[in-house]
Enzyme design. Sequence first.
Site, short mmCIF file in Angstrom:
data_model
loop_
_atom_site.label_atom_id
_atom_site.label_comp_id
_atom_site.label_asym_id
_atom_site.label_seq_id
_atom_site.Cartn_x
_atom_site.Cartn_y
_atom_site.Cartn_z
CE1 TYR A 53 15.41 17.03 -0.34
CE2 TYR A 53 14.13 18.07 1.26
CZ TYR A 53 14.57 17.88 0.06
OH TYR A 53 13.75 18.32 -0.91
CG LEU A 245 17.00 33.55 -10.50
CD1 LEU A 245 15.78 33.16 -10.43
CD2 LEU A 245 16.83 34.75 -11.57
N GLY A 247 22.55 35.75 -7.88
CA GLY A 247 23.64 36.56 -8.44
C GLY A 247 25.31 36.26 -8.04
#
Length: 350
Positions: A53, A245, A247
């Site tokens: 990362y 999820l 949106g």
Amino acid sequence: MKYVPLGRTGLDVSRVCLGTMTWGTQNTQADAEAQIEYALANGVNFIDTAEMYSIPPNAESYGKTETIIGNWLARNPSRRKEIILATKIAGMGLSYVRNGGPITGEAIISSVDASLKRLQTDYIDLYQLHWPNRNSPHFAKHFPGHISFTDVDRVAHSEQMLDILRGIDACIKAGKIRHFGLSDDSTWGINEYLKLSEKHDLPRVASIQNEFSLLHAKDWPYLIENCVHEDVAYLPWSPLAAGALTGKYLNGARPEGSRWSYAQRNGIFRDTPLVDKAVTAYMEVAKKYQMTSAQLALAWCDQVDGVSSTIIGATSLEQLKEDLDAFDMTLSPEALDDIMAVFKQYPLPF
């Protein structure tokens, strides 16, 4: 905040694990520190990172997130004891990490030292293998025909795993790591490590983190059942399906600075017409029960039998607050029925 055992380690971790992979690209040092402070103040004691990362992974971003955490620890050494700190060694395939080579016992030892230096700490609580040396059915490779299990040399990979365990063992005996776990692995991988550790008196796998969400629940039931009965903590990552999820990516939207606005190593494989339909339906359920779609997805993940601690990531403090609130929400039987009605329509949308 509720706490659960991390396998058989004797450690108790919060039901929420703070994921950090955006720190260094999408988030600054100041952003990261605000998230750490807020998470700790709200009972989170589990932080997950990786040498690879920040994301998207590249040579420039490599090690940035561990460095950011290390900067905070260096300024707050007395708070190290408040944190169960997890990191991961990158698997093969990244040319700028050990020349793209596989995970070996020798690589474990050198990589632990490098992570400790970046993290500015004397020990790592949970050291994980980011992905196995063999191909595994993750990152959109779970459909039949995408990978071949019969082409894998089981004996050769078992020998590699034994070598890895010996590297882990050396680091534990040196006091550099306390426990080890897996990531993006399978039921066979878990059980082969368990078998080898028992046979050779080597460290026992404590946990596995795999992608798991309303849009990607392939680990239920078989792998999760295995984790429950073998005392291996199950740690879902990407419980919001990389943000889908929420949106915010509906109808091809790419909000500026969002994860999908960056080029992805494995492509944006979660962007499908069925995902749009599923997310739209879940948003209607969330509206019915007066919560955000992110909170609905996280509360559902937290309530799945066998889930230990859910790894969440946020690019803003506001998102982190919204996400943490979800773990104080209990979905009613009626809400769960409504969620399952959508799930059965779209069980595997990507």
